[in-house]
Enzyme design. Structure first.
Site, PDB file in Angstrom:
ATOM      1  N   TYR A   1       0.789  -1.160   0.165  1.00 57.18           N
ATOM      2  CA  TYR A   1       0.186  -0.178   0.014  1.00 57.18           C
ATOM      3  C   TYR A   1       0.943   1.302  -0.017  1.00 57.18           C
ATOM      4  O   TYR A   1       1.560   1.627   1.112  1.00 57.18           O
ATOM      5  CB  TYR A   1      -1.054   0.097   1.298  1.00 57.18           C
TER       6      TYR A   1
ATOM      7  N   PRO B   1     -16.092  -3.166   0.891  1.00 57.63           N
ATOM      8  CA  PRO B   1     -17.765  -3.466   1.282  1.00 57.63           C
ATOM      9  C   PRO B   1     -18.647  -2.471   0.732  1.00 57.63           C
ATOM     10  O   PRO B   1     -19.842  -2.892   0.589  1.00 57.63           O
ATOM     11  CB  PRO B   1     -17.504  -3.291   2.757  1.00 57.63           C
ATOM     12  N   LEU B   2     -18.347  -1.401   0.183  1.00 59.72           N
ATOM     13  CA  LEU B   2     -18.936  -0.545  -0.555  1.00 59.72           C
ATOM     14  C   LEU B   2     -19.299  -0.362  -1.991  1.00 59.72           C
ATOM     15  O   LEU B   2     -20.084   0.394  -2.359  1.00 59.72           O
ATOM     16  CB  LEU B   2     -18.707   1.059  -0.034  1.00 59.72           C
TER      17      LEU B   2
ATOM     18  N   GLY C   1     -20.558  -1.028  -5.389  1.00 59.52           N
ATOM     19  CA  GLY C   1     -21.699  -1.241  -5.929  1.00 59.52           C
ATOM     20  C   GLY C   1     -22.803  -0.427  -5.351  1.00 59.52           C
ATOM     21  O   GLY C   1     -23.838  -0.175  -5.963  1.00 59.52           O
TER      22      GLY C   1
HETATM   23  N1  LIG Z   1      -6.946  -8.060   0.095  1.00 65.14           N
HETATM   24  C1  LIG Z   1      -7.234  -7.372  -1.078  1.00 65.14           C
HETATM   25  O1  LIG Z   1      -6.845  -7.686  -2.243  1.00 65.14           O
HETATM   26  C2  LIG Z   1      -7.725  -6.083  -1.125  1.00 65.14           C
HETATM   27  C3  LIG Z   1      -8.074  -5.210  -1.773  1.00 65.14           C
HETATM   28  C4  LIG Z   1      -8.587  -3.914  -1.572  1.00 65.14           C
HETATM   29  C5  LIG Z   1      -8.766  -3.364  -0.463  1.00 65.14           C
HETATM   30  N2  LIG Z   1      -8.495  -3.980   0.791  1.00 65.14           N
HETATM   31  C6  LIG Z   1      -8.454  -3.494   2.050  1.00 65.14           C
HETATM   32  O2  LIG Z   1      -9.737  -3.156   2.123  1.00 65.14           O
HETATM   33  C7  LIG Z   1      -9.847  -1.951   2.513  1.00 65.14           C
HETATM   34  C8  LIG Z   1     -11.117  -1.381   2.196  1.00 65.14           C
HETATM   35  O3  LIG Z   1     -11.006  -1.087   0.886  1.00 65.14           O
HETATM   36  P1  LIG Z   1     -11.655  -0.007   0.262  1.00 65.14           P
HETATM   37  O4  LIG Z   1     -10.863   1.436   0.604  1.00 65.14           O
HETATM   38  O5  LIG Z   1     -11.872   0.097  -1.381  1.00 65.14           O
HETATM   39  O6  LIG Z   1     -13.071   0.132   0.845  1.00 65.14           O
HETATM   40  P2  LIG Z   1     -14.590   1.127   0.858  1.00 65.14           P
HETATM   41  O7  LIG Z   1     -14.833   1.362   2.365  1.00 65.14           O
HETATM   42  O8  LIG Z   1     -15.523   0.026   0.362  1.00 65.14           O
HETATM   43  O9  LIG Z   1     -14.367   2.148  -0.153  1.00 65.14           O
HETATM   44  C9  LIG Z   1     -13.670   3.509   0.407  1.00 65.14           C
HETATM   45  C10 LIG Z   1     -13.605   4.193  -0.726  1.00 65.14           C
HETATM   46  O10 LIG Z   1     -14.973   4.791  -1.274  1.00 65.14           O
HETATM   47  C11 LIG Z   1     -14.893   5.964  -0.990  1.00 65.14           C
HETATM   48  N3  LIG Z   1     -16.483   6.352  -0.495  1.00 65.14           N
HETATM   49  C12 LIG Z   1     -16.879   5.932   0.616  1.00 65.14           C
HETATM   50  N4  LIG Z   1     -18.223   6.433   0.826  1.00 65.14           N
HETATM   51  C13 LIG Z   1     -18.424   7.282  -0.338  1.00 65.14           C
HETATM   52  C14 LIG Z   1     -19.650   7.752  -0.616  1.00 65.14           C
HETATM   53  N5  LIG Z   1     -20.714   8.077  -0.106  1.00 65.14           N
HETATM   54  N6  LIG Z   1     -19.772   8.495  -2.051  1.00 65.14           N
HETATM   55  C15 LIG Z   1     -18.335   8.355  -2.774  1.00 65.14           C
HETATM   56  N7  LIG Z   1     -17.248   7.730  -2.293  1.00 65.14           N
HETATM   57  C16 LIG Z   1     -17.330   6.870  -1.188  1.00 65.14           C
HETATM   58  C17 LIG Z   1     -13.811   6.477  -0.001  1.00 65.14           C
HETATM   59  O11 LIG Z   1     -13.773   7.813  -0.228  1.00 65.14           O
HETATM   60  P3  LIG Z   1     -13.424   8.725   1.107  1.00 65.14           P
HETATM   61  O12 LIG Z   1     -12.023   8.472   1.431  1.00 65.14           O
HETATM   62  O13 LIG Z   1     -13.385  10.262   0.727  1.00 65.14           O
HETATM   63  O14 LIG Z   1     -14.545   8.561   2.080  1.00 65.14           O
HETATM   64  C18 LIG Z   1     -12.930   5.604  -0.446  1.00 65.14           C
HETATM   65  O15 LIG Z   1     -12.204   6.071  -1.438  1.00 65.14           O
HETATM   66  C19 LIG Z   1      -8.629  -1.304   2.180  1.00 65.14           C
HETATM   67  O16 LIG Z   1      -8.299  -0.185   2.850  1.00 65.14           O
HETATM   68  C20 LIG Z   1      -7.516  -2.363   2.202  1.00 65.14           C
HETATM   69  O17 LIG Z   1      -7.139  -2.478   3.827  1.00 65.14           O
HETATM   70  C21 LIG Z   1      -8.001  -5.510   0.546  1.00 65.14           C
END
Ligand SMILES: NC(=O)c1ccc[n+]([C@@H]2O[C@H](COP(=O)([O-])OP(=O)(O)OC[C@H]3O[C@@H](n4cnc5c(N)ncnc54)[C@H](OP(=O)(O)O)[C@@H]3O)[C@@H](O)[C@H]2O)c1
Length: 302
Positions: free
Chosen positions: A57, A211-212, A214
């Site tokens: 990361y 998790p968000l 979709g």
């Molecule tokens: N094992 C793997 O292969 C893998 C792959 C990917 C991720 N991960 C882990 O999973 C964690 C979570 O993944 P993720 O960051 O993609 O998760 P997420 O919580 O589903 O998405 C966060 C993103 O969505 C945006 N967001 C949240 N609410 C929103 C809204 N109402 N409108 C528009 N945009 C919004 C956030 O922007 P803001 O910051 O502006 O709120 C941020 O860019 C990562 O930090 C990592 O630790 C693991």
């Protein structure tokens, strides 16, 4: 230090939500790092104590920022549960990106993560993606060396198929503790591809990345039709109105409702959204709500 057995004593199970650190260092600029530090402070104040990392990361900058967060806030090591991952080598010069589950890569990556995070053990280490050249015995001996040295307490995988997990598990002297996969209202494959049932059968904690997907943005592995997209949007908005909450909180409530006790990994760096994610735990979500989302996504049940 012995590898901790899974079960109620596992520190990984101390919380329903994990804070994901993939975005905290942003582009590495000073501004982005300040924003990331604020995000960590907000997550800590909101009650998060499980944190998810990976060596890749922001090329280590996320782990380093987190290490700085622990140091400047004087947070005792035992108050936080820290996972990191290894096994992906990013493209470098002429060398394309590749997966590496060799013993030296696993051991070296853990040393570097511990240095970056300023800690002397990881609560959990995950193999980030299944290596096409995976040799289960090699991974097992690297895991065992790390456990024996007290550098890693538990082990898991990410983005594996159930078969790949069985293969690796058969070589290990202790149970895999966690499996991290994409799981959201658009990408519901873990319900049907054996990942969720395997996790429940073996007592592995299932962690949902993005998790968000979709709802806040398109899922990574989306194959949703236009019709399903419209049905899902409508139903999520209807439930959000019913509960007086944000659509993103419905995504989390849906994952949290499953008896597998799925742990969504929250990746927002926005303090208000971080706080909102915790409030999702209090939504009195029902079986009927859950099935309405399922059928909106998949169509009527037989
Ligand atoms: N094992 C793997 O292969 C893998 C792959 C990917 C991720 N991960 C882990 O999973 C964690 C979570 O993944 P993720 O960051 O993609 O998760 P997420 O919580 O589903 O998405 C966060 C993103 O969505 C945006 N967001 C949240 N609410 C929103 C809204 N109402 N409108 C528009 N945009 C919004 C956030 O922007 P803001 O910051 O502006 O709120 C941020 O860019 C990562 O930090 C990592 O630790 C693991």
């Amino acid at each position: 230090m012995p590898v901790q057995q899974i079960g109620t004593q596992s520190p990984l199970q101390r919380s329903r939500l994990i804070y994901g650190c993939m975005r905290i260092a942003g582009d590495g600029s000073q501004n982005a790092q300040r924003h990331g530090m604020l995000a960590l402070e907000s997550a800590w104040d909101a009650g998060f104590h499980l944190f998810d990392h990976a060596d890749i990361y922001s090329s280590g900058a996320c782990e380093r920022l987190f290490g700085e967060f622990l140091r400047t806030h004087d947070i005792p090591r035992k108050e936080v549960v820290i996972t990191s991952k290894c096994g992906i080598r990013l493209p470098q010069n002429e060398q394309p990106g590749l997966y590496d589950s060799s013993s030296s890569h696993i051991l070296n990556t853990v040393e570097s993560s511990l240095r970056n995070l300023r800690i002397d053990y990881l609560d959990c280490l995950l193999i980030h993606r299944p290596d096409y050249l995976m040799d289960p015995k090699t991974i097992a001996s690297a895991f065992k060396a790390l456990a024996d040295a007290g550098k890693v307490r538990q082990f898991g995988v990410s983005n594996f198929t159930p078969d790949q997990i069985e293969l690796l598990q058969a070589a290990l002297p202790f149970p895999l503790a966690a499996h991290q996969v994409e799981f959201n209202l658009d990408h519901m494959n873990p319900l049907d591809d054996g990942v969720l049932t395997q996790a429940m059968r073996h007592g592995m904690i299932l962690q949902s990345w993005c998790p968000l997907g979709g709802v806040a943005y398109p899922a990574w592995h989306s194959n949703i039709s236009e019709d399903a997209r419209e049905r899902l949007d409508r139903e999520v908005k209807r439930q959000a109105t019913q509960y007086g909450c944000e659509p993103t909180q419905i995504s989390l409530a849906w994952l949290l409702h499953h008896p597998a006790r799925i742990q969504p990994i929250i990746g927002s760096t926005n303090p208000e959204r971080i706080q909102q994610s915790v409030q999702a735990l209090t939504i009195p979500y029902t079986r009927e709500d859950w099935y309405r989302i399922l059928t909106a996504r998949k169509g009527p049940l037989p």
